[in-house]
Structures are given as C-alpha cells and as structure tokens.
Design an enzyme around this catalytic site. Structure first.
Site, PDB file in Angstrom:
ATOM      1  NE  ARG A  86      -3.909  -2.227   1.815  1.00  0.00           N
ATOM      2  CZ  ARG A  86      -4.634  -2.603   0.768  1.00  0.00           C
ATOM      3  NH1 ARG A  86      -4.735  -1.815  -0.264  1.00  0.00           N
ATOM      4  NH2 ARG A  86      -5.255  -3.762   0.762  1.00  0.00           N
ATOM      5  CG  ASP A  87       1.440   5.564  -2.314  1.00  0.00           C
ATOM      6  OD1 ASP A  87       1.563   6.471  -1.462  1.00  0.00           O
ATOM      7  OD2 ASP A  87       1.995   5.599  -3.418  1.00  0.00           O
ATOM      8  CB  ILE A  88       3.245   5.818   2.953  1.00  0.00           C
ATOM      9  CG1 ILE A  88       4.147   6.682   2.084  1.00  0.00           C
ATOM     10  CG2 ILE A  88       3.908   4.494   3.294  1.00  0.00           C
ATOM     11  CD1 ILE A  88       5.416   7.141   2.788  1.00  0.00           C
TER      12      ILE A  88
ATOM     13  CG  ASN B 259       4.773   8.858 -12.344  1.00  0.00           C
ATOM     14  OD1 ASN B 259       3.947   9.095 -13.212  1.00  0.00           O
ATOM     15  ND2 ASN B 259       4.458   8.779 -11.063  1.00  0.00           N
TER      16      ASN B 259
ATOM     17  CD  GLU C 137       6.874  11.841  -5.624  1.00  0.00           C
ATOM     18  OE1 GLU C 137       6.839  11.169  -4.572  1.00  0.00           O
ATOM     19  OE2 GLU C 137       6.003  12.669  -5.923  1.00  0.00           O
ATOM     20  CB  VAL C 138      11.037   5.930  -5.633  1.00  0.00           C
ATOM     21  CG1 VAL C 138      11.984   4.836  -5.152  1.00  0.00           C
ATOM     22  CG2 VAL C 138      10.369   6.613  -4.443  1.00  0.00           C
TER      23      VAL C 138
ATOM     24  CG  HIS D 142       7.254   3.017  -8.318  1.00  0.00           C
ATOM     25  ND1 HIS D 142       8.451   3.643  -8.637  1.00  0.00           N
ATOM     26  CD2 HIS D 142       6.390   4.013  -8.014  1.00  0.00           C
ATOM     27  CE1 HIS D 142       8.309   4.956  -8.517  1.00  0.00           C
ATOM     28  NE2 HIS D 142       7.060   5.205  -8.151  1.00  0.00           N
TER      29      HIS D 142
ATOM     30  CG  HIS E  48       1.680   4.817  -8.537  1.00  0.00           C
ATOM     31  ND1 HIS E  48       1.708   5.319  -7.251  1.00  0.00           N
ATOM     32  CD2 HIS E  48       2.849   5.201  -9.110  1.00  0.00           C
ATOM     33  CE1 HIS E  48       2.829   5.984  -7.059  1.00  0.00           C
ATOM     34  NE2 HIS E  48       3.541   5.922  -8.181  1.00  0.00           N
TER      35      HIS E  48
END
Length: 127
Positions: free
Chosen positions: A34-36, A97, A105-106, A110, A112
């Site tokens: 789960r995304d924080i 992304n 961002e990371v 990944h 989403h």
C-alpha cells in the site's frame, strides 16, 4: 542512457527489509504494498524485486520470468482489491512515472494501481 540504479532508494530498502511496508501480495519476482500517501481508496504499488530504474529499463532488461511474475502480481492485486471489472469493480488506473518529465520520485520501477473512485481526466492541459 538510463541512470544507474541507486541501491539506497527507499524501495531497495523495503525489499531488503530495512523499512517496513504494508504488504498486499508478493511472489518470487515482485512485491505489492500500500502507498503511504494514497490518492484513491485502493492505491497499491507493485515493484519488481530486481534492480530496475524505470519501466523501459524493466521491459528491455528483465528476464521473461520477472516480467511474467510482475504482470501476474499486478493482476492478483487488482483481483484482491476488487477494482477490476472481472472482479466486480468499476475499473482502475495503472500509472508508472519515469524521469524528470514523468515526475518519478523513486528511482526504482514501480507501478501505481489506483481504484475505488472515479479517477478523472488522465492529464490536464497546462494553463
């Protein structure tokens, strides 16, 4: 040329067990959690366990087993979350992304998976 993989990115640390996560599912090749900072009622990140910076890096360099394992885990997450039409849901959005213009961002590939509400337009035009 893709940037070099950074072994100190947050997802690499999650994969090594140095940072906790809310695991949804995993297999030999990928982890879903789960995304924080969820942007929808269902917001799960799926990451390969290998060292891939972006989708194009993963698509070009991952083994067939890694690609299949990642893709099947994505399908499992959609079914578990009940957001896909085949599992009674009303649909979902899958986003990855890449790079500066993609607002990554990371620096670990990944995906989403977002669902549970109407997502709205994909992009809005800059003013």
């Amino acid at each position: 040329m893709a940037p070099a993989y950074d072994d100190n990115n947050i997802f690499a640390k999650i994969l090594r067990g140095e940072i906790p996560n809310d695991t949804v599912a995993q297999n030999d090749h990928a982890l879903a959690f789960r995304d924080i900072r969820p942007q929808a009622p269902s917001h799960v990140l799926v990451i390969p366990k290998g060292r891939y910076v972006s989708y194009d890096d993963f698509a070009a360099n991952a083994s067939d087993a890694e690609i299949v394992g990642f893709t099947r885990l994505c399908a499992q997450v959609v079914a578990m979350e009940g957001i896909g039409p085949e599992s009674g849901g009303q649909g979902f959005r899958a986003i990855t992304n890449t790079g500066e213009h993609g607002v990554q961002e990371v620096p670990h590939f990944h995906l989403h998976i977002l669902g549970g509400r109407l997502m709205g337009p994909m992009l809005s035009r800059p003013g």
